[in-house]
Write a protein that holds these residues in place. Structure first.
Motif, short mmCIF file in Angstrom:
data_model
loop_
_atom_site.label_atom_id
_atom_site.label_comp_id
_atom_site.label_asym_id
_atom_site.label_seq_id
_atom_site.Cartn_x
_atom_site.Cartn_y
_atom_site.Cartn_z
N SER A 92 0.76 31.88 12.61
CA SER A 92 -0.34 31.04 13.11
C SER A 92 0.01 29.43 12.99
O SER A 92 0.84 29.24 12.37
CB SER A 92 -1.38 31.45 12.31
OG SER A 92 -1.40 30.69 10.68
N GLY A 93 -0.81 29.01 13.64
CA GLY A 93 -0.94 27.11 13.09
C GLY A 93 -1.19 26.89 11.83
O GLY A 93 -0.41 26.07 11.40
N GLN A 170 -5.83 16.82 15.53
CA GLN A 170 -7.02 17.25 15.21
C GLN A 170 -7.52 18.57 15.89
O GLN A 170 -6.78 18.91 16.89
CB GLN A 170 -8.17 16.37 15.87
CG GLN A 170 -8.13 14.88 14.92
CD GLN A 170 -7.66 13.91 16.26
OE1 GLN A 170 -6.64 13.51 16.10
NE2 GLN A 170 -8.22 13.92 17.08
N ALA A 198 -1.64 21.95 17.47
CA ALA A 198 -2.13 23.25 17.56
C ALA A 198 -2.87 23.51 18.80
O ALA A 198 -2.64 24.39 19.66
CB ALA A 198 -3.08 23.80 16.27
N LYS A 226 -2.94 28.79 22.45
CA LYS A 226 -4.50 27.94 22.66
C LYS A 226 -3.95 27.42 23.94
O LYS A 226 -4.05 28.13 24.98
CB LYS A 226 -4.58 26.65 21.58
CG LYS A 226 -5.11 27.40 20.16
CD LYS A 226 -5.19 26.56 19.13
CE LYS A 226 -6.12 27.14 17.96
NZ LYS A 226 -5.18 26.81 16.64
N GLY A 233 0.17 33.04 17.04
CA GLY A 233 1.36 32.67 16.36
C GLY A 233 1.47 31.38 16.11
O GLY A 233 0.48 30.48 16.28
C1 LIG Z 1 -5.73 21.15 14.65
C2 LIG Z 1 -5.38 22.52 13.94
N1 LIG Z 1 -4.25 22.96 13.39
C3 LIG Z 1 -4.07 24.25 12.87
C4 LIG Z 1 -5.27 25.22 13.59
C5 LIG Z 1 -4.89 26.59 13.13
O1 LIG Z 1 -4.48 27.35 13.80
P1 LIG Z 1 -4.36 29.05 13.92
O2 LIG Z 1 -5.86 29.40 14.14
O3 LIG Z 1 -3.51 29.31 14.72
O4 LIG Z 1 -4.09 29.09 12.26
C6 LIG Z 1 -6.09 24.91 14.19
C7 LIG Z 1 -7.21 25.88 14.91
O5 LIG Z 1 -7.88 25.94 15.71
C8 LIG Z 1 -6.55 23.57 14.67
O6 LIG Z 1 -7.42 23.08 15.34
#
Ligand SMILES: Cc1ncc(COP(=O)(O)O)c(C=O)c1O
Length: 425
Positions: A92-93, A170, A198, A226, A233
């Motif tokens: 994930s992010g 952001q 992300a 996204k 992922g």
């Molecule tokens: C800037 C940013 N970083 C990280 C994430 C986390 O991503 P994930 O939902 O894939 O964990 C998000 C989620 O929307 C985000 O907006």
């Protein structure tokens, strides 16, 4: 055949959820849908397999075919994101951020980032990954008019604070970060620069937003689901050729924050990368032109759309304010829209201090674009918003009209073998 109550209930809920999205206008900025080929990869035997390590250097047997998949994926990610290093394992992010923070910092060090009130992600906060790594957080001064870090004040803060890591990017992301100026300040004081892409990764790879790795970022992280339209992922990317630095980044993900890393999703990511290589640039262009059209149309309908002076948006997002600061008007609007068949999320906007009663909405165009809507349809969408929130028409009637409108947009595009956007119902 006997399925048992629970399985039947769960399968029924899955079916209703799919039907709900099929008949609605899904406008959550972080969401997207899978192409048929990516879906096939995600629904494969790889789901149950393990492959710790890197291609050719595994802890498990049976990885020969997956080595082929991951090796192709790493090369393709380097090409699509125009960089020298890619790790495509993260789940994930947030996981990408955790891994990168592990590689780039030590507990007790200092990080600068955008505050969550100004649109920074929870993983950039003390209550998230930054706190878990034991980092001291200092947030940038924010320019509410321009919806970006106040360049001079943020550069001064970096020079004064001397962080070990300067993090940018952001969740509320209308305009590119002034990264050149700020990364110069960070590098001057010996800090590494990390850019969390992300939300905007697809726009970056599609060459329509900014190119953080050539503007000073040492590392770029992001989600793969996204504006980059793959399975859930993440990615960790860098232009570095320093083998020690690259080793730290790889180790940040495994053994840092992953053991199993969801091989079916990695395979899906690789197919999504191959589709993005061919269709990504036009997809990114269309997402942004739809966001601009939506913002303009909403303003014409009488909504308070943020950042009018900057043309409302340069990304996939549009922000609207629906009442007084901290009044909860954004939450009320999101609930009314949901009853009417439009799925969005409430969001804090400049001035709001309470995450559960904000005044705004954050809207996104990635999914509507992917099912074939263009600028003309954005005007129709804005009219549905107006019927729900300004004219206060019966939500049931609007919902029915949206179902009919949406029935013309049921194909997932910008991929090989376009097919049903919401299959299996
Ligand atoms: C800037 C940013 N970083 C990280 C994430 C986390 O991503 P994930 O939902 O894939 O964990 C998000 C989620 O929307 C985000 O907006």
């Amino acid at each position: 055949m006997e399925r048992g109550n629970t399985a039947s209930k769960i399968l029924e809920a899955i079916k209703y959820s799919g039907q709900h999205y099929k008949d609605s206008l899904p406008m959550i900025a972080s969401e997207n849908i899978l192409s048929p080929l990516v879906r096939e990869a995600c629904n494969s035997d790889l789901h149950g397999r393990y492959a710790e390590g890197l291609p050719g250097k595994r802890y498990y047997q049976g990885c020969e075919d997956f080595d082929t998949i991951e090796s192709i994926g790493i090369e393709l990610a380097k090409k699509v994101f125009n960089c020298n290093f890619a790790n495509i394992q993260s789940t994930s992010g947030t996981n990408s951020n955790l891994g990168a923070l592990k590689a780039l910092t030590k507990p007790g060090q200092t990080i600068t980032a955008v505050s969550t009130a100004d649109g920074g992600h929870i993983s950039h906060a003390r209550m998230g990954a930054v706190g878990m790594r034991g980092l001291d957080l200092v947030t940038y001064p924010w320019d509410e008019e321009r919806m970006e870090p106040d360049i001079d004040a943020a550069a001064e803060l970096i020079r004064k604070t001397k962080p070990n890591l300067a993090l940018f990017g952001q969740s509320v992301f209308l305009f590119p970060t002034p990264l050149k100026e700020l990364s110069d300040a960070a590098h001057e004081v010996g800090a590494k620069v990390m850019y969390d892409g992300a939300h905007v990764l697809g726009l970056i790879a599609g060459k329509q937003f900014q190119d953080p790795l050539s503007e000073g970022a040492d590392v770029m992280t992001g989600s793969s689901h996204k504006t980059f339209p793959g399975p859930q992922g993440g990615f960790v990317l860098s232009d570095s050729e320093d083998s020690k630095f690259i080793k730290r980044l790889n180790n940040g993900i495994f053994p840092g924050v992953c053991s199993s890393y969801h091989l079916h999703h990695v395979a899906g990511k690789v197919i999504a990368l191959s589709e993005f290589e061919k269709f990504g640039e036009s997809y990114a262009k269309d997402i942004i032109s739809n966001a601009k059209s939506l913002a303009q149309a909403l303003a014409e309908e009488g909504f308070d759309v943020l950042a009018e002076d900057r043309g409302y948006t340069a990304s996939h997002q549009v922000l609207t304010r629906h009442g007084d600061i901290d009044s909860g008007a954004g939450k009320d609007a999101a609930l009314t829209l949901e009853k009417s068949g439009i799925i969005t999320n409430m969001n804090m906007l400049p001035g709001d201090t309470k995450a559960m009663t904000p005044s705004g909405l954050r809207l996104g165009t990635p999914e509507l674009t992917r099912v074939g809507m263009g600028p003309e349809e954005m005007k129709d969408v804005a009219k549905f918003f107006s019927r729900a929130l300004i004219k206060r028409e019966d939500p049931k009637i609007i919902k029915n009209d949206i179902k009919e409108f949406k029935s013309n947009f049921q194909t997932v595009n910008y991929c090989f073998e376009p097919g049903l956007a919401y299959p299996g119902l």
